[in-house]
Design a protein around this motif. Structure first.
Motif, PDB file in Angstrom:
ATOM      1  N   LEU A 203      -0.654  53.099   8.966  1.00  0.00           N
ATOM      2  CA  LEU A 203      -1.614  52.297   9.733  1.00  0.00           C
ATOM      3  C   LEU A 203      -1.017  51.792  11.044  1.00  0.00           C
ATOM      4  N   GLY A 204       0.314  51.867  11.160  1.00  0.00           N
ATOM      5  CA  GLY A 204       0.988  51.254  12.301  1.00  0.00           C
ATOM      6  C   GLY A 204       1.047  49.739  12.145  1.00  0.00           C
ATOM      7  N   PHE A 205       1.089  49.269  10.878  1.00  0.00           N
ATOM      8  CA  PHE A 205       1.116  47.843  10.561  1.00  0.00           C
ATOM      9  C   PHE A 205       2.464  47.491   9.931  1.00  0.00           C
ATOM     10  N   HIS A 206       2.727  46.185   9.828  1.00  0.00           N
ATOM     11  CA  HIS A 206       3.853  45.674   9.049  1.00  0.00           C
ATOM     12  C   HIS A 206       3.306  45.205   7.703  1.00  0.00           C
ATOM     13  N   VAL A 207       4.180  45.139   6.697  1.00  0.00           N
ATOM     14  CA  VAL A 207       3.736  44.606   5.407  1.00  0.00           C
ATOM     15  C   VAL A 207       4.748  43.594   4.890  1.00  0.00           C
ATOM     16  N   VAL A 208       4.243  42.505   4.324  1.00  0.00           N
ATOM     17  CA  VAL A 208       5.070  41.556   3.578  1.00  0.00           C
ATOM     18  C   VAL A 208       4.378  41.298   2.243  1.00  0.00           C
ATOM     19  N   SER A 209       5.205  41.090   1.207  1.00  0.00           N
ATOM     20  CA  SER A 209       4.668  40.894  -0.133  1.00  0.00           C
ATOM     21  C   SER A 209       5.348  39.712  -0.800  1.00  0.00           C
ATOM     22  N   ARG A 210       4.624  39.074  -1.672  1.00  0.00           N
ATOM     23  CA  ARG A 210       5.211  38.084  -2.584  1.00  0.00           C
ATOM     24  C   ARG A 210       4.422  38.168  -3.874  1.00  0.00           C
ATOM     25  N   GLY A 211       5.059  38.674  -4.923  1.00  0.00           N
ATOM     26  CA  GLY A 211       4.338  38.894  -6.184  1.00  0.00           C
ATOM     27  C   GLY A 211       3.196  39.867  -5.952  1.00  0.00           C
ATOM     28  N   ASP A 212       1.989  39.450  -6.352  1.00  0.00           N
ATOM     29  CA  ASP A 212       0.834  40.342  -6.192  1.00  0.00           C
ATOM     30  C   ASP A 212       0.076  40.094  -4.888  1.00  0.00           C
ATOM     31  N   MET A 213       0.657  39.286  -3.987  1.00  0.00           N
ATOM     32  CA  MET A 213      -0.005  38.926  -2.720  1.00  0.00           C
ATOM     33  C   MET A 213       0.634  39.715  -1.573  1.00  0.00           C
ATOM     34  N   HIS A 214      -0.182  40.337  -0.717  1.00  0.00           N
ATOM     35  CA  HIS A 214       0.355  41.208   0.339  1.00  0.00           C
ATOM     36  C   HIS A 214      -0.395  40.980   1.648  1.00  0.00           C
ATOM     37  N   LEU A 215       0.344  41.131   2.735  1.00  0.00           N
ATOM     38  CA  LEU A 215      -0.276  41.042   4.060  1.00  0.00           C
ATOM     39  C   LEU A 215       0.115  42.277   4.866  1.00  0.00           C
ATOM     40  N   LEU A 216      -0.892  43.029   5.293  1.00  0.00           N
ATOM     41  CA  LEU A 216      -0.692  44.117   6.251  1.00  0.00           C
ATOM     42  C   LEU A 216      -1.135  43.584   7.603  1.00  0.00           C
ATOM     43  N   SER A 217      -0.258  43.646   8.598  1.00  0.00           N
ATOM     44  CA  SER A 217      -0.634  43.073   9.893  1.00  0.00           C
ATOM     45  C   SER A 217       0.012  43.827  11.039  1.00  0.00           C
ATOM     46  N   LYS A 218      -0.725  43.853  12.145  1.00  0.00           N
ATOM     47  CA  LYS A 218      -0.228  44.547  13.335  1.00  0.00           C
ATOM     48  C   LYS A 218       0.956  43.786  13.926  1.00  0.00           C
ATOM     49  N   THR A 219       0.862  42.442  13.867  1.00  0.00           N
ATOM     50  CA  THR A 219       1.962  41.610  14.348  1.00  0.00           C
ATOM     51  C   THR A 219       2.871  41.274  13.182  1.00  0.00           C
ATOM     52  N   LYS A 220       4.163  41.390  13.389  1.00  0.00           N
ATOM     53  CA  LYS A 220       5.103  41.123  12.297  1.00  0.00           C
ATOM     54  C   LYS A 220       5.102  39.628  11.956  1.00  0.00           C
ATOM     55  N   VAL A 221       5.017  39.335  10.676  1.00  0.00           N
ATOM     56  CA  VAL A 221       5.087  37.943  10.210  1.00  0.00           C
ATOM     57  C   VAL A 221       6.463  37.744   9.585  1.00  0.00           C
ATOM     58  N   SER A 222       7.174  36.705   9.999  1.00  0.00           N
ATOM     59  CA  SER A 222       8.552  36.521   9.519  1.00  0.00           C
ATOM     60  C   SER A 222       8.548  36.162   8.034  1.00  0.00           C
ATOM     61  N   ALA A 223       9.681  36.450   7.388  1.00  0.00           N
ATOM     62  CA  ALA A 223       9.816  36.165   5.954  1.00  0.00           C
ATOM     63  C   ALA A 223       9.620  34.669   5.699  1.00  0.00           C
ATOM     64  N   ARG A 224      10.110  33.828   6.608  1.00  0.00           N
ATOM     65  CA  ARG A 224      10.007  32.373   6.431  1.00  0.00           C
ATOM     66  C   ARG A 224       8.541  31.923   6.496  1.00  0.00           C
ATOM     67  N   THR A 225       7.829  32.427   7.507  1.00  0.00           N
ATOM     68  CA  THR A 225       6.408  32.068   7.654  1.00  0.00           C
ATOM     69  C   THR A 225       5.609  32.552   6.446  1.00  0.00           C
ATOM     70  N   TRP A 226       5.897  33.770   6.023  1.00  0.00           N
ATOM     71  CA  TRP A 226       5.177  34.344   4.882  1.00  0.00           C
ATOM     72  C   TRP A 226       5.416  33.522   3.611  1.00  0.00           C
ATOM     73  N   ARG A 227       6.672  33.077   3.423  1.00  0.00           N
ATOM     74  CA  ARG A 227       6.996  32.277   2.245  1.00  0.00           C
ATOM     75  C   ARG A 227       6.202  30.961   2.279  1.00  0.00           C
ATOM     76  N   LEU A 228       6.105  30.383   3.454  1.00  0.00           N
ATOM     77  CA  LEU A 228       5.381  29.124   3.611  1.00  0.00           C
ATOM     78  C   LEU A 228       3.881  29.325   3.335  1.00  0.00           C
ATOM     79  N   ILE A 229       3.336  30.390   3.945  1.00  0.00           N
ATOM     80  CA  ILE A 229       1.899  30.681   3.795  1.00  0.00           C
ATOM     81  C   ILE A 229       1.527  30.900   2.321  1.00  0.00           C
ATOM     82  N   THR A 230       2.447  31.534   1.585  1.00  0.00           N
ATOM     83  CA  THR A 230       2.135  31.894   0.194  1.00  0.00           C
ATOM     84  C   THR A 230       2.576  30.824  -0.808  1.00  0.00           C
TER      85      THR A 230
END
Ligand SMILES: [Zn+2]
Length: 262
Positions: A203-230
């Motif tokens: 897709l030309g996207f980035h992916v971050v995962s935590r357990g069964d929750m995943h985000l595919l996004s064009k803009t990279k989301v940092s591991a720290r931000t993703w941990r906070l969001i989830t």
């Protein structure tokens, strides 16, 4: 036996387990040795499996929806922007209603429904519609052609937040993995961390995962931000603040106006 290619990376796959689908059909799960994706090829039983669009055994649906609503709230607060949010395969409309009650302009799409809670907010989910974010609760494991479906979603938004349980990377999932759910026949596509990464690459996207929750996004989301969001407590706290922005008042007025038109 017919050779089946991986629906994500197109590598030739190997048959793993024979399972009994819908209590009567013998079908074989296939596994991709390259990306670890598993799937049932040519699932000819889906019309029967979807006679009840939400499987009666899925008692975790509300809990997952509310958890994803909290993650979505945290994402939308962290990445403010314009435009509506789309809940794809929105089922009863629970997620749309919860997000609207938090002041987010969420819209509904589902080919099967039934839409009980988000009437009036249905969209066609086709370009040129654009969404700030797409959410999808327990959708990915239902897809016959994950690449085509995620391409469709990526044509509508630069960010897709979704749930699905991941299988192992280097071995086929065990035959007794609950998520294979052969009794309902609705789960046909099972991702590994590597098949999600491959999907993101296509897709030309980035992916971050935590357990069964995943985000595919064009803009990279940092591991720290993703941990906070989830972190559920973060979304839960933000949700309380967002209630003062609720759209329920204006939605109620709109619903009354629609009724009077009949
Ligand atoms: Zn593969």
């Amino acid at each position: 036996m017919t050779a089946h290619r991986c629906p994500v990376c197109a590598t030739a796959t190997v048959p793993t387990h024979a399972l009994t689908i819908l209590s009567s059909l013998e079908r074989t799960l296939h596994w991709c040795p390259d990306c670890g994706h598993s799937f049932f090829p040519e699932p000819d039983w889906l019309p029967e499996a979807y006679e009840s669009s939400i499987a009666s055994t899925d008692v975790g649906l509300v809990e997952r929806s509310l958890r994803l609503a909290n993650v979505t709230t945290a994402y939308l607060v962290r990445f403010p922007g314009d435009g509506p949010i789309l809940d794809f395969a929105a089922g009863t409309g629970l997620m749309v209603r919860v997000l609207r009650d938090r002041g987010f302009d969420a819209r509904y799409f589902d080919e099967y429904g039934p839409n009980h809670l988000a009437k009036g907010f249905e969209v066609s989910a086709q370009p040129p519609e654009r969404y700030r974010l797409i959410t999808a609760v327990e959708v990915a494991e239902h897809l016959v052609d994950p690449v085509a479906e995620f391409r469709r979603l990526a044509s509508l938004s630069d960010a897709i937040l979704f749930t699905t349980q991941l299988g192992p990377r280097d071995t086929p999932p065990p035959a007794d993995w609950d998520y294979l759910s052969p009794g309902t026949g609705q789960h046909i596509s099972f991702y590994s961390p590597a098949s999600l990464a491959k999907l993101a690459e296509l897709l030309g996207f980035h992916v971050v995962s935590r357990g069964d929750m995943h985000l595919l996004s064009k803009t990279k989301v940092s591991a720290r931000t993703w941990r906070l969001i989830t972190t559920n407590a973060v979304g839960h706290t933000l949700a309380a603040f967002r209630r003062s922005h609720s759209l329920s008042g204006s939605d109620h007025e709109q619903a009354l106006a629609d009724l009077q038109r009949f």
